[in-house]
Design an enzyme around this catalytic site. Structure first.
Site, PDB file in Angstrom:
ATOM      1  N   SER A  57       1.004  -0.862   0.489  1.00 24.26           N
ATOM      2  CA  SER A  57      -0.358   0.302  -0.229  1.00 24.26           C
ATOM      3  C   SER A  57       0.640   1.016   0.015  1.00 24.26           C
ATOM      4  O   SER A  57       2.242   1.316  -0.878  1.00 24.26           O
ATOM      5  CB  SER A  57      -1.017   0.396   1.770  1.00 24.26           C
ATOM      6  OG  SER A  57      -1.675   0.973   1.090  1.00 24.26           O
ATOM      7  N   ASP A  74      -0.282   1.081  -4.570  1.00 23.15           N
ATOM      8  CA  ASP A  74      -0.994   0.473  -5.340  1.00 23.15           C
ATOM      9  C   ASP A  74      -2.163   0.913  -6.223  1.00 23.15           C
ATOM     10  O   ASP A  74      -3.099   0.462  -6.356  1.00 23.15           O
ATOM     11  CB  ASP A  74      -1.007  -0.290  -4.261  1.00 23.15           C
ATOM     12  CG  ASP A  74      -2.146   0.076  -2.986  1.00 23.15           C
ATOM     13  OD1 ASP A  74      -1.913   1.049  -2.620  1.00 23.15           O
ATOM     14  OD2 ASP A  74      -2.965  -0.772  -2.375  1.00 23.15           O
ATOM     15  N   ASP A  84      -0.535   6.654  -4.812  1.00 25.45           N
ATOM     16  CA  ASP A  84       0.177   5.797  -3.901  1.00 25.45           C
ATOM     17  C   ASP A  84       0.519   4.467  -4.861  1.00 25.45           C
ATOM     18  O   ASP A  84       0.377   4.029  -5.938  1.00 25.45           O
ATOM     19  CB  ASP A  84      -0.118   5.656  -2.328  1.00 25.45           C
ATOM     20  CG  ASP A  84      -0.959   4.360  -2.519  1.00 25.45           C
ATOM     21  OD1 ASP A  84      -1.899   4.492  -3.380  1.00 25.45           O
ATOM     22  OD2 ASP A  84      -2.127   3.886  -1.573  1.00 25.45           O
TER      23      ASP A  84
END
Length: 521
Positions: A88, A246, A244
């Site tokens: 993440s 992902d 970000d």
């Protein structure tokens, strides 16, 4: 810690056992995605190989795709689960294993515990069954997906937003995927909607975060925009968008003047989206009477105040977008509410229920439309935010992350939470602001100082303490669920920016002094 091939295999074997036990003879499919970190693709293939050998069809994305697409594909392809290999927004040397249930929502605590129990039963070396990629591709147990499902997803977004007005698509947008997996999908989605003035940050489009040249790859943090700002000033961009690694979180900087850009917080973007989305639905006579906004308990309250102005309620959940996704499913089952928009302070947003997780791709399109529409009205995101603050109050929020790594950090974390729990009844004043309510989500109880009585909380158990003061100020303290951190959230409302700043500073100093005291200095 210790995230490696064998851990991934064991985790997947546990998941396979769980699914096979639950489904019996019913055919099972699992969608698998991954981000751009080192070995994420290899780990995703390991997931597919184990699933295939356990007679579970693995639908593997052929290249890195954003996390919200896993949520979408799991539902769209009627699979029993989805797996995303990602760390993440965490540092690039982190990685993780995220599981979605059949409804496209990240697994909730009860299901997570059931899967964890199955994983614990698996011996690392004796109980794991794996196939080869070649064999499984040949017999159809592994199948590559990507282009078709992403086109369906973009079409779904276009359909969802078709009633929302925009301008003439003449704004300039600088976009950075920060070396993550959202580059192609964000640019394609925005371009297909008619926006031609999209300028990618060329030094950050390669899917190789190990070669990043900025101090942070988290779009919540100002340091992530150093290179994007150079490009924005060059082309005089109206907004800067960054995702970000992902592709589920989205950061936004807006132009205040020539060469002058400011980073909006997730709370501010959320409030602007609530204002734009509800206004557009109302204007099109499509704002449902039972429509609601959903946010987390640590998210700021400007958006909630805006929603109230449209006579629409806001429902709060625990921290974590999975709880917002849970609400979407609950509303559909009960028919009591219509989900409109959900958001959290950590730059996660979702409009509509096409997916059941925060969605940087759909949010990028929504922000682009919002900025373009405001420009067509002779306004801007900066001007509209100021108008909302003048009308509803100058809300200011802040998050303090306290690093508590290792065993010693874990002990300090417990001491801090215990210290607040044992002594809060004796403290009714924080930074000259009277406490009116305390909520302890681990105990499932709250206490009202005004009524001098306890009350029950209607959210699941969580290690969270929440203190509300007069004048709409509050702070909340909780250990992070994914990082070795203690997080302290602050929120105040002032009559002007300077008043809010002073209140926030006083509250922060007061609370952090006690955090330090309880931790032993």
């Amino acid at each position: 810690n210790r995230f490696n091939k064998q851990v991934v295999r064991r985790t997947t074997q546990g998941l396979s056992n769980y699914l096979n036990n639950k489904q019996g003879e019913q055919k099972i499919g699992v969608v698998i995605g991954y981000d751009t970190r080192i070995n994420s693709r290899n780990y995703a293939q390991e997931v597919a190989r184990v699933l295939a050998e356990n007679n579970i069809k693995a639908l593997l994305f052929e290249e890195p795709f954003p996390t919200p697409l896993i949520s979408f594909a799991t539902r769209q392809l009627k699979c029993q689960a989805g797996v995303m290999i990602t760390g993440s927004h965490n540092p690039v040397n982190h990685n993780g294993y995220k599981i979605y249930s059949a409804d496209g929502v990240q697994i909730l605590p009860e299901q997570a515990e059931e899967i964890a129990q199955e994983i614990e039963k698996v011996d690392f070396f004796q109980d794991i069954e794996t196939s080869t990629m070649e064999k499984s591709l040949e017999n159809g147990q592994i199948e590559f997906i990507g282009e078709e499902i992403s086109s369906e997803y973009i079409g779904g977004l276009r359909s969802l937003y078709k009633g929302l007005q925009a301008g003439v698509r003449d704004i300039k947008i600088v976009f950075s995927p920060l070396h993550g997996n959202a580059n192609h999908l964000v640019r394609r989605t925005i371009k297909e909607d008619g926006f031609e003035g999209v300028f990618p940050v060329s030094r950050q489009v390669s899917p190789n975060p190990e070669k990043a040249v900025v101090a942070s790859l988290n779009p919540e943090e100002r340091e992530a925009y150093d290179i994007a700002l150079i490009e924005a000033r060059k082309v005089e961009a109206d907004i800067i968008l960054a995702t970000d690694l992902d592709g589920d979180r989205l950061g936004c900087m807006i132009r205040k003047g020539p060469g002058d850009y400011v980073l909006l917080s997730g709370n501010q973007v959320g409030a602007l989206l609530v204002d734009y989305y509800l206004h557009q639905l109302q204007k099109a006579n499509s704002l449902p009477p039972n429509g609601v906004i959903v946010k987390t308990i640590v998210t700021g309250e400007l958006g909630e105040r805006v929603a109230r102005n449209y006579n629409r309620a806001t429902i709060n959940t625990l921290t974590g977008f999975k709880f917002i996704g849970e609400k979407i499913n609950e509303f559909e089952e009960k028919g009591n509410y219509k989900f409109l928009l959900g958001y959290e302070e950590s730059c996660g947003y979702l409009a509509g229920s096409l997916v059941r997780d925060k969605d940087a791709v759909g949010s990028a399109l929504l922000i682009a439309r919002m900025a373009d529409w405001l420009k067509g009205q002779g306004s801007s995101l900066n001007q509209r935010l100021e108008e909302l603050q003048q009308k509803f109050g100058y809300y200011q929020e802040e998050l303090q992350r306290i690093n508590l790594e290792g065993n010693e950090g874990g002990k300090k974390k417990e001491k801090i939470m215990s210290g607040f729990r044992k002594t809060w009844e004796t403290w009714d004043d924080w930074a000259r602001q009277k406490v009116i309510e305390v909520r302890d989500y681990r105990m499932g109880k709250g206490f009202s100082f005004e009524k001098n009585q306890h009350f029950d909380l209607d959210l699941p158990v969580a290690d969270v303490l929440y203190f509300r003061m007069i004048e709409d100020s509050w702070f909340c303290i909780r250990p992070s669920g994914t990082e070795p951190l203690l997080k302290v959230y602050f929120s105040v409302k002032g009559s002007c920016k300077e008043d809010a700043r002073k209140k926030l500073e006083a509250l922060r100093v007061n609370v952090l002094e006690r955090v330090s005291f309880f931790s032993g200095g």
